[in-house]
Design a protein around this motif. Structure first.
Motif, PDB file in Angstrom:
ATOM      1  N   SER A  91       0.829  -1.211   0.000  1.00 36.63           N
ATOM      2  CA  SER A  91       0.000   0.000   0.000  1.00 36.63           C
ATOM      3  C   SER A  91       0.861   1.258   0.000  1.00 36.63           C
ATOM      4  N   ILE A 121      -6.047   1.022  -2.123  1.00 33.95           N
ATOM      5  CA  ILE A 121      -5.508   1.352  -0.803  1.00 33.95           C
ATOM      6  C   ILE A 121      -6.605   1.254   0.251  1.00 33.95           C
ATOM      7  N   TYR A 161      -6.348  -1.436   3.419  1.00 33.85           N
ATOM      8  CA  TYR A 161      -6.467  -0.993   4.811  1.00 33.85           C
ATOM      9  C   TYR A 161      -7.777  -1.471   5.430  1.00 33.85           C
TER      10      TYR A 161
END
Length: 225
Positions: A74, A93, A97
């Motif tokens: 990421s 991303i 996450y």
């Protein structure tokens, strides 16, 4: 004595530090402008928070290695987007996450439920899991807004913090009304978050607080002469 202090730091103080980093990350998201270079500051903070959460919960080595790889990937994406001024992979991303933060509260709860007695670290771990739930939904809302914009109804341009603000407003059932999801899926998730957050508070955290007993110092017995 030294072993006891090391063990105390690796459990209780780790969750206390984690809670501080979670709050700091939330404040950072609220203050940093959503520019391409500022992501280089936010991404390491989020990654460190996730890795510390897994480390404090004594996650399995395989999960730790996978998390380190995911965080590294990421950050490489963030670097590429910053240098090339592109947002092509920004949705990925949020996905990375979001998945990591989704796993993290489960690992924390699994860890604190294994404590032989309710300690301060147990309560701090539960609070960390509760705070991370808000981040999970925040990343999910941001991902939805990235895939099918706009996420909010009758609202102008929004930044990344607005999704987390909306998430915690739902989690804590504040319901200010300044942000409302446009689609049925978003509204369903917000209701699910509100109900789940209240169940988490009144069942797990409230129960742990009721069982918590502050440690008492043993009375010193006089040594025989």
């Amino acid at each position: 004595m030294s072993r006891r202090r090391v063990r105390s730091f690796s459990t209780e103080d780790a969750y206390g530090l984690l809670l501080g980093i979670i709050v700091l990350t939330f404040v950072l998201l609220s203050q940093v402008e959503p520019a391409r270079w500022t992501r280089l500051v936010v991404a390491p903070g989020v990654g460190a928070m996730l890795l510390l959460a897994l480390y404090a919960s004594r996650a399995r080595p395989q999960l730790m290695r996978a998390a380190v790889i995911a965080v590294a990937v990421s950050y490489v994406i963030v670097l590429a987007e910053a240098f090339f001024d592109s947002e092509v992979f920004r949705g990925s991303i949020y996905l990375i996450y979001g998945v990591l933060i989704l796993i993290t509260p489960v690992v924390i709860v699994n860890r604190i439920l294994r404590h032989p007695e309710v300690q301060l670290s147990t309560i701090l771990g539960a609070i960390c899991a509760y705070m991370l739930i808000g981040l999970v939904f925040g990343f999910v809302y941001a991902l939805i807004g990235r895939i099918d914009p706009p996420f909010f109804a009758k609202h102008g341009p929004v930044d990344q913090f607005d999704y987390f603000y909306f998430s915690y407003a739902c989690l804590t059932t504040l319901g200010f009304g300044d942000f409302v999801s446009r689609g049925d899926f978003g509204r369903s998730l917000s209701v699910l978050e509100a109900v789940g957050g209240q169940i988490f508070l009144v069942t797990l955290i409230a129960r742990l607080v009721s069982l918590f007993k502050p440690p008492q110092r043993d009375a010193q017995t006089p040594s025989p002469e």
